[in-house]
Scaffold this active site. Structure first.
Site, PDB file in Angstrom:
ATOM      1  N   LYS A 212       4.394   8.844   2.308  1.00  5.82           N
ATOM      2  CA  LYS A 212       3.238   8.180   3.719  1.00  5.82           C
ATOM      3  C   LYS A 212       4.905   7.858   4.695  1.00  5.82           C
ATOM      4  O   LYS A 212       4.679   8.108   5.546  1.00  5.82           O
ATOM      5  CB  LYS A 212       2.283   7.398   3.371  1.00  5.82           C
ATOM      6  CG  LYS A 212       1.653   7.079   3.954  1.00  5.82           C
ATOM      7  CD  LYS A 212       1.191   5.589   4.219  1.00  5.82           C
ATOM      8  CE  LYS A 212      -0.003   4.693   5.431  1.00  5.82           C
ATOM      9  NZ  LYS A 212      -0.914   3.734   4.746  1.00  5.82           N
ATOM     10  N   GLU A 218      12.754   6.748  -4.400  1.00 10.13           N
ATOM     11  CA  GLU A 218      13.478   6.997  -5.130  1.00 10.13           C
ATOM     12  C   GLU A 218      12.496   8.637  -4.606  1.00 10.13           C
ATOM     13  O   GLU A 218      13.146   9.752  -5.338  1.00 10.13           O
ATOM     14  CB  GLU A 218      12.008   6.702  -6.160  1.00 10.13           C
ATOM     15  CG  GLU A 218      11.812   5.746  -6.808  1.00 10.13           C
ATOM     16  CD  GLU A 218      11.653   4.465  -6.060  1.00 10.13           C
ATOM     17  OE1 GLU A 218      11.687   4.669  -4.600  1.00 10.13           O
ATOM     18  OE2 GLU A 218      11.515   2.898  -6.708  1.00 10.13           O
ATOM     19  N   GLY A 274      -1.219   4.064   0.898  1.00 14.63           N
ATOM     20  CA  GLY A 274      -1.247   5.302  -0.443  1.00 14.63           C
ATOM     21  C   GLY A 274      -2.173   5.654  -1.606  1.00 14.63           C
ATOM     22  O   GLY A 274      -2.552   7.045  -2.033  1.00 14.63           O
ATOM     23  N   ARG A 275      -2.705   4.281  -2.652  1.00 19.93           N
ATOM     24  CA  ARG A 275      -3.438   4.540  -3.492  1.00 19.93           C
ATOM     25  C   ARG A 275      -4.952   5.199  -2.993  1.00 19.93           C
ATOM     26  O   ARG A 275      -5.172   5.331  -3.877  1.00 19.93           O
ATOM     27  CB  ARG A 275      -3.346   3.057  -3.849  1.00 19.93           C
ATOM     28  CG  ARG A 275      -3.589   1.765  -3.016  1.00 19.93           C
ATOM     29  CD  ARG A 275      -3.726   0.914  -3.658  1.00 19.93           C
ATOM     30  NE  ARG A 275      -3.943  -0.502  -2.641  1.00 19.93           N
ATOM     31  CZ  ARG A 275      -2.399  -1.312  -1.700  1.00 19.93           C
ATOM     32  NH1 ARG A 275      -1.443  -0.320  -1.255  1.00 19.93           N
ATOM     33  NH2 ARG A 275      -3.461  -2.076  -1.411  1.00 19.93           N
ATOM     34  N   GLU A 360      -2.292  -3.068  -7.450  1.00 19.00           N
ATOM     35  CA  GLU A 360      -1.854  -2.939  -6.075  1.00 19.00           C
ATOM     36  C   GLU A 360      -3.095  -3.052  -5.129  1.00 19.00           C
ATOM     37  O   GLU A 360      -2.807  -4.544  -3.903  1.00 19.00           O
ATOM     38  CB  GLU A 360      -1.699  -1.667  -5.633  1.00 19.00           C
ATOM     39  CG  GLU A 360       0.052  -1.803  -4.811  1.00 19.00           C
ATOM     40  CD  GLU A 360       0.251  -0.800  -4.255  1.00 19.00           C
ATOM     41  OE1 GLU A 360       2.075  -0.382  -5.007  1.00 19.00           O
ATOM     42  OE2 GLU A 360      -0.120   0.510  -3.373  1.00 19.00           O
ATOM     43  N   HIS A 391      -7.883   4.755 -32.626  1.00 21.80           N
ATOM     44  CA  HIS A 391      -7.638   4.467 -33.414  1.00 21.80           C
ATOM     45  C   HIS A 391      -5.894   3.072 -33.528  1.00 21.80           C
ATOM     46  O   HIS A 391      -4.928   3.439 -33.451  1.00 21.80           O
ATOM     47  CB  HIS A 391      -6.809   5.371 -34.224  1.00 21.80           C
ATOM     48  CG  HIS A 391      -8.376   6.545 -34.758  1.00 21.80           C
ATOM     49  ND1 HIS A 391      -8.651   6.042 -36.159  1.00 21.80           N
ATOM     50  CD2 HIS A 391      -9.030   7.317 -34.013  1.00 21.80           C
ATOM     51  CE1 HIS A 391      -9.969   7.079 -36.397  1.00 21.80           C
ATOM     52  NE2 HIS A 391     -10.051   7.640 -35.161  1.00 21.80           N
ATOM     53  N   LYS A 515      12.276  -3.992  -4.498  1.00 25.31           N
ATOM     54  CA  LYS A 515      12.431  -2.952  -3.363  1.00 25.31           C
ATOM     55  C   LYS A 515      14.673  -3.437  -2.824  1.00 25.31           C
ATOM     56  O   LYS A 515      15.193  -2.971  -2.988  1.00 25.31           O
ATOM     57  CB  LYS A 515      12.145  -2.497  -2.057  1.00 25.31           C
ATOM     58  CG  LYS A 515      11.012  -1.551  -2.946  1.00 25.31           C
ATOM     59  CD  LYS A 515       9.845  -1.021  -1.769  1.00 25.31           C
ATOM     60  CE  LYS A 515       8.401  -0.472  -2.175  1.00 25.31           C
ATOM     61  NZ  LYS A 515       8.291  -0.059  -1.117  1.00 25.31           N
TER      62      LYS A 515
HETATM   63  O1  F6P Z   1       5.857   0.457  -3.202  1.00 18.71           O
HETATM   64  C1  F6P Z   1       4.674   0.646  -3.152  1.00 18.71           C
HETATM   65  C2  F6P Z   1       4.385   1.368  -2.157  1.00 18.71           C
HETATM   66  O2  F6P Z   1       4.652   1.662  -1.009  1.00 18.71           O
HETATM   67  C3  F6P Z   1       2.798   2.126  -2.870  1.00 18.71           C
HETATM   68  O3  F6P Z   1       1.956   1.244  -2.187  1.00 18.71           O
HETATM   69  C4  F6P Z   1       2.819   3.644  -1.857  1.00 18.71           C
HETATM   70  O4  F6P Z   1       1.900   4.335  -3.060  1.00 18.71           O
HETATM   71  C5  F6P Z   1       4.235   4.347  -2.732  1.00 18.71           C
HETATM   72  O5  F6P Z   1       4.937   3.381  -2.860  1.00 18.71           O
HETATM   73  C6  F6P Z   1       4.827   5.416  -2.345  1.00 18.71           C
HETATM   74  O6  F6P Z   1       4.964   4.793  -1.415  1.00 18.71           O
HETATM   75  P1  F6P Z   1       5.484   6.492   0.495  1.00 18.71           P
HETATM   76  O7  F6P Z   1       4.109   7.342   0.056  1.00 18.71           O
HETATM   77  O8  F6P Z   1       5.168   5.941   1.408  1.00 18.71           O
HETATM   78  O9  F6P Z   1       6.790   6.930  -0.607  1.00 18.71           O
END
Ligand code: F6P
Length: 551
Positions: A212, A218, A274-275, A360, A391, A515
């Site tokens: 987003k 990452e 995002g979620r 979240e 199990h 972060k």
């Molecule tokens: O760090 C949490 C977050 O902002 C989530 O809410 C989001 O889904 C994820 O990181 C990834 O964010 P992006 O889509 O901006 O890379």
């Protein structure tokens, strides 16, 4: 009235106090007794929405409990906030944003405005662009830099830009084009990307960079490594990127900076959390896998439940009920967690997806106005597919000391393409599904154990106290539409709870500190830099790490 001052703490309402009193008066409710007293309980406690059959009879509630919970929802204006969300009001107050994932699945002719602009045409323009692209990839018309057709799709993203499409791709595997390999890379641990691409031919591989913000470290790190892998493998220059990289983002500037042509970017908007985003452009990998038609069926499933949530009266509103039951256990029984237990292997990532959606969203400890909460908010959400959990950890649910409300999700039919021999196993799977909720609810009394001839000293060990509450969600089969319905159900359940708790379910400031600190501490690892402000424990651990790495 601004959404932020819509209500005060729920605990200050007479309706909350009525529930406190009701809980005291009820004492320990016995499900055996509730069922014995009301032969109609099982049939009366069923709701239907779309293809979902929801049985909530096995809950520690009476009609009075449900009535009082609905009154709490009314007193905390859950439906008022719901309507504000559907109207496009900026109910995410800490980020000053509208919350409009419901617009992502609205029909073409719907009108939903943000700041006076109808967002629905934009949603459909992106869906059309995604569909055209997905068709080109699926048909082989879209080729890589060397002219070979794309056979592998790798989605690079994290959190909401990974969990949703990865979960849905797994859930709908039987609807996917089995000639395409679709993989998901999220972890900044280089092994994730390594394992995802090690057997792939770069000439046939398309990377979808899903972010987003397009600033998530990452994702950008993995995307950069993927680009290096591609260009090295193809022995090509930057010009090869265009045919092998597309982006899903709200941030065109950063996409261009990374080197992806923005005509290969699929857009979404800041009013999509995002979620809550896998039914937006973030679902492109899924759409390529299952095809645009199936993807739209999934959106219709979402929309069906949106409409149910928007219009159904409180008595039959399923997300409202699910949310309120969670509040009943969390706030009035002190339950700490909630298990979601799908009896479908295809839903193996469903609970992990819900963890982000729920935790979240509602892992908050201040109210909308910043005042601390004095009551529990979001539960720990956990679970894995049955029967594996049976199990492993079901022992604790059956005989441990914790109250763990659980949702059981199952299907009458196995997926269509299962070989007949394997499809025959479905009854056994579902026998477990039904047996578990029965055992959890009704248990086994000491007398029943004794009647089996069990020696007295073992009777306490073999007794099941029962009374473990569950919701059973049953559908005919796991189709794209049913998946959309299920996800929307949980999205709105989370909404209901956040509304009652008076928290902002749509921000996620809690992930920021980690972060920032990671960025600050990295030079200490790589260069042994003396990072100011490091506490003594972290300093010592970093020193040990450097020693172990021979630095
Ligand atoms: O760090 C949490 C977050 O902002 C989530 O809410 C989001 O889904 C994820 O990181 C990834 O964010 P992006 O889509 O901006 O890379």
């Amino acid at each position: 009235m601004n959404a932020s001052d819509r209500q005060a703490a729920p605990t200050q309402t007479p309706e909350w106090q009525a529930l406190v009193k009701h809980r005291e008066e009820l004492g320990e409710v016995r499900l055996r007794e509730l069922f014995a007293a009301d032969p109609e309980r099982a049939t009366r406690s069923v709701l239907e929405v779309g293809d979902l059959h929801i049985d909530h009879s096995k809950h520690l509630v009476t009609d009075e409990t449900l009535r009082l919970l609905r009154e709490l929802a009314a007193a905390t204006d859950v439906f008022g906030l719901r309507d504000a969300m559907f109207r496009g009001e900026k109910i995410n107050t800490t980020e000053d944003r509208a919350v409009l994932h419901i617009a992502l699945r609205a029909p073409r002719d719907a009108v939903i405005e943000v700041d006076g602009e109808n967002v629905v045409p934009g949603v459909h323009a992106v869906l059309d662009k995604m569909s055209a692209f997905a068709d080109r990839v699926r048909s082989g018309e879209w080729t890589g830099h060397t002219g070979r057709r794309i056979r592998n799709v790798v989605n690079i993203g994290i959190g909401g830009s990974d969990l949703g499409p990865a979960m849905a791709h797994e859930a709908l595997r039987s609807f996917t084009d089995r000639d395409l390999t679709v993989r998901f890379v999220s972890n900044v641990d280089g092994s994730d990307l390594h394992e995802a691409v090690r057997d792939l031919d770069p000439a046939e591989t398309l990377f979808i960079v899903a972010s987003k913000t397009f600033t998530t470290i990452e994702t950008i790190t993995n995307a950069t490594s993927a680009r290096n892998w591609l260009l090295t493998g193809l022995r090509a220059g930057q010009e090869a990127v265009a045919k092998h990289f597309v982006a899903l983002s709200t941030n065109a500037e950063k996409v261009a900076e990374f080197g992806i042509d923005t005509s290969h970017m699929f857009e979404f908007w800041d009013w999509v959390g995002g979620r809550y985003s896998y039914d937006s452009a973030i679902g492109l990998s899924l759409m390529i896998a299952i095809g645009p038609e199936r993807f739209r069926e999934m959106l219709d499933g979402f929309h069906l439940v949106d409409e149910h949530f928007r219009t159904a009266p409180a008595e039959s509103n399923v997300p409202l009920l699910m949310g309120l039951l969670g509040i009943w256990y969390g706030n009035f029984h002190d339950a700490q967690s909630h298990a979601v237990l799908p009896y479908s292997h295809y839903l193996s990532k469903f609970t992990a997806y819900l963890q982000q959606l729920d935790m979240e969203s509602n892992g908050k400890s201040v109210q909308r106005d910043g005042e601390p909460v004095t009551y529990q908010t979001g539960p720990v959400v956990w679970g894995t597919p049955g029967t594996n959990g049976q199990h492993a950890y079901y022992q604790l649910i059956h005989q441990g000391t914790k109250l763990i409300p659980a949702d059981f999700i199952g299907f009458a039919e196995p997926v269509a393409d299962l070989q007949p021999g394997l499809a025959a196993q479905h009854d056994l799977l579902m026998a477990n599904f039904f047996a578990q909720t029965q055992a959890l609810a009704f248990g086994k009394t000491p007398d029943e154990v004794r009647a089996e001839g069990v020696p007295e000293e073992l009777v306490p060990h073999k007794t099941f106290k029962g009374n473990h509450p569950t919701t059973t969600i049953l559908a005919t089969s796991l189709t794209p539409s049913v998946l959309g319905q299920l996800v929307a159900l949980y999205e709105h359940k989370v909404f209901v709870q956040g509304a009652v708790w008076n928290i902002d379910s749509f921000d996620q400031w809690g992930v920021e500190l980690g972060k920032v600190l990671a960025k600050r501490v990295e030079p200490a690892l790589t260069e042994g830099a003396d990072v100011p402000g490091l506490d003594s424990s972290t300093k010592a651990l970093v020193a040990k790490y450097r020693e172990l790495r021979g630095r």
